[in-house]
Design an enzyme around this catalytic site. Sequence first.
Site, mmCIF file in Angstrom:
data_model
loop_
_atom_site.group_PDB
_atom_site.id
_atom_site.type_symbol
_atom_site.label_atom_id
_atom_site.label_comp_id
_atom_site.label_asym_id
_atom_site.label_seq_id
_atom_site.Cartn_x
_atom_site.Cartn_y
_atom_site.Cartn_z
ATOM 1 N N LYS A 1 36.512 36.797 39.570
ATOM 2 C CA LYS A 1 36.907 38.093 40.126
ATOM 3 C C LYS A 1 38.147 38.607 39.424
ATOM 4 C CE LYS A 1 34.776 36.978 44.508
ATOM 5 N NZ LYS A 1 34.993 36.288 45.785
ATOM 6 N N LYS B 1 39.634 44.005 45.239
ATOM 7 C CA LYS B 1 40.087 43.578 46.562
ATOM 8 C C LYS B 1 41.281 42.637 46.485
ATOM 9 C CE LYS B 1 38.564 39.199 46.926
ATOM 10 N NZ LYS B 1 38.965 38.251 46.172
ATOM 11 N N ASN C 1 45.842 35.051 46.527
ATOM 12 C CA ASN C 1 46.498 36.347 46.415
ATOM 13 C C ASN C 1 47.300 36.658 47.679
ATOM 14 O OD1 ASN C 1 45.329 37.290 43.786
ATOM 15 N ND2 ASN C 1 43.464 36.854 44.924
ATOM 16 N N VAL D 1 45.352 30.306 39.357
ATOM 17 C CA VAL D 1 45.766 31.683 39.103
ATOM 18 C C VAL D 1 45.455 32.590 40.289
ATOM 19 C CG1 VAL D 1 45.665 33.498 37.382
ATOM 20 C CG2 VAL D 1 44.860 31.203 36.820
#
Lengths: 565, 358
Positions: free
Chosen positions: B110, B209, B274, B297
Amino acid sequence: MATKVNTSDGWLYDPILPDPETWPIVKLSHNREAFLKELVELSIENIKESLGNNPANLKDELARTLYTEKIRLNQTPWKADGPDEKDFWSKVKKDMVRINAGHENPNAFGHEDLAQRIVKRYAEEIAGVFDVQAYDFAKGFTTFLFARLLNASQNKGLSRFFASRSNLHDKIHLIGEIDHVRALAEKGTVIIVPTHFSNLDSMLIGWAIQSIGLPPVLYGAGLNLFGIKIMAWFMNRLGAYKVDRRKKNLLYLETLKMYSELSLRKGCNGLFFPGGTRSRSGMLEKRVKLGLLGTALQAQRMNFVEDGDEAKKIFVVPVTINYNFVLEAQSLIDQHLKISGQAQYFVENDDFSTSSKMLRFIYKFFTASSEMAVRFGTPMDLFGNRVDEEGNSFDPHGNEVDIKKYFYSNGEISKDMQRDAEYTRMLGDKIVERYHCEAVVFSSQILAFAAFRIIKSRYSKMDLYGLMRLPADELIIKPKELMDRVDKLVTRLREMQANGEIQLEKEILEGSLSAIIKKGIANLGIYHNKLPLMYNVDGDFESEDITILYFYHNRLEGYELHKVI
Amino acid sequence: MNSTKLSEDKAPVGVLGAGSFGSAIGNLLAENQHVYMLTRSQDVADAINATRDNRGRIMHQNITATTSIKDVADKCSLIYPILPSAVFRETIKTLAPHLTPEHILIHGTKGVDVQLPEGDVLTAEYKLNPLKVNTMSEVILQETIVRRVGCLAGPNLAGEILNGQPAATVLASRFEEVIKIGQRTLRTPRFQVYGSDDLTGVEIAGVLKNVIALAAGALNGLGYGENAKSLLISRGLVEMIHVGKYLGGDALAFLGLAGIGDLIATCSSSKSRNYTVGYRIAKGETLTAILADMEEVAEGINTLRISRAMANYLGFRAPLTETIYEVLYGDKTAEEGLDYLMKFPFYVDIDKTMFDGA
């Protein structure tokens, strides 16, 4: 391998197949009956398959076909329709009534026979007959015509009409990967896909294909053109097959597609204008029609099914036809603005519907035209991969690719129409991408782009249709202003050429700024009644017709060039 | 752990990447067929093969780990690259020479890829042409001869899948064949696989998103509740659609699992990377400090910088993106960022033109 010949009579290359008897298109014509029989059989097979092999669906489809064909006969009859067209369909109707009445059961015998009769009629209409003598004649004739007309423009007075032989290739540049294309035509089947800006494109590309020594190609031409006697005479003998855009029924479309597929499978080189119609806006094609392109995928898959690793490969050659001047520019851009502006209706306006109009058009075209360039782009396989002169495919990193495996699932070739449709769409995108890289920019196009953008930036709040109505005194540009923009454009275009993103004519590559502007202004749409751009009495630039200026500007759309000026 | 015997005729599939999501997908696939999994280090491969342990995650017995990308390509014609976007192009390049046109690639990344001219850096003012932004499927098409590509997206928190909790994904491809083979290989009693033909839309939804997830973490870090989070999710979705349009994503894809579905999951879960970045920022840590001790990450950070640079180029406003950027890279605190957004003159809930052409 490719032998360049002295070009004094307009021929650049030796033909790769000197003996016409070896031309696939000639073999096809010799075996026309057998070919048509196979065509009908395979078309019927496909039609039945796309109807889910259900006889009831076939019955419905036949009814639909009859209904739409009746409407066509009444509302849009053409001269090119056969004289017995009405009788044929009346008979179909009668038989259908009889079959339906006699057999309530849709599985009954009869409907498939009827479908076969219709498909056979379509097949006979579509297929052309190639004639070597006519081809030779046309070859000489077009060269003669092109050369004399260009001569007439160079020398004053009719007395010079038959004077010294001019070299056609000084005016019409044939450039690009010609040796590569010739090599591939010997190894496999080649499909030429040119851009489409003018009605003259088909003649020009036909002449160009002969000039580089390829055997004749099979191409589709609108059935309406066969209503014009002189066109019909030529096209009937030059390998043209007929495409009738009025007929949109399944039976017709499947027959047309199968005709294209089968002729490719028999090794006939093809020619499609993938844009469909001429570009009305003057922009390079942004998307292409996939119908006939898809038949190439089918043909390639069938070649592999039948011949395995020995199968002939099919190659696509994007070709750009590049003009300083498009005679029909005014009517094209008018139509474009009308369609995009209102989107309500559109009546197709044929620019030449009679022989005399067409000859006038050709005469004006050549006497008026300055240089043009036909560029044969880098050939690729049907999956957009690079191919070498032997016809081997390679990935972006130089590894050889066995393209047969694109049709594999579980280790063997499988038929999957949805998959092939997707490959076709990708090929279409690739062709569009290549058009942008293979387009040849003329000085005149840079001027048009710069001038239009200057005017547009003055009225940043105004929409396109507002701009098109600007009065003449708003269309004046100071030389300094134009020079400055042209300078920036040329810098950027040279960068792009170095990266292989576009092609430039020699003057843009090497010439000084003032030389580019001089050449550009001398050539930009020069024969229009109102000039898109010219010098006025004050020494400034002025546009007499912004719509035409917009048309020529559009050729450089899609390169993000407005960002540099 | 499940130990059903596999039938012999099932072709093995490959997974590139043994991170948390790669492991989750690998374990799901291993329930249906044998899996060859590419790891970066030999130690990890050895550990998986010997003890089934992948740095704390237990791997299915049908998985063979390897460090040879050629091995994976030779043995499997279906491969799932599940890699961070930063190494995606490089890895695909090393895979490319071993691929044939028969291969099918379905990625689960993503993030997006940007090809900048040499020497350029994505600064706050950088103007980025969206044409230079590639989705992962575009990277595959550019670097390899493979044409049959697809992607996975949706609310798929790796930890929950690894625990065998129920979940679903959307598998997008323009090839029906790819969707079918993806469903056949990936579907388990605990994992549902939906199909979509809008590859770009689904990829973009999954990518964008992550930016909103950063904000969700920050909101939670500031201690705010459900009204605030719902406000963020619905306004976030609108902004995702808005930005997504410039990348070629269709609005409808955002209404599915890959858009709203994934958005709710990532905005609610402290397990999301995130989200965690946003949360810790709001708690006063610096971005550098947070990134220094994160194991994997957080794609949202890269996407954030790219979205910002694209907005600079195209000249459109994306208030959420801009504000999150200022909080992460500028001198705004999370609280100041929130104040700014609350004062921003939004007047319309849904701009209907968003769905034009849908």
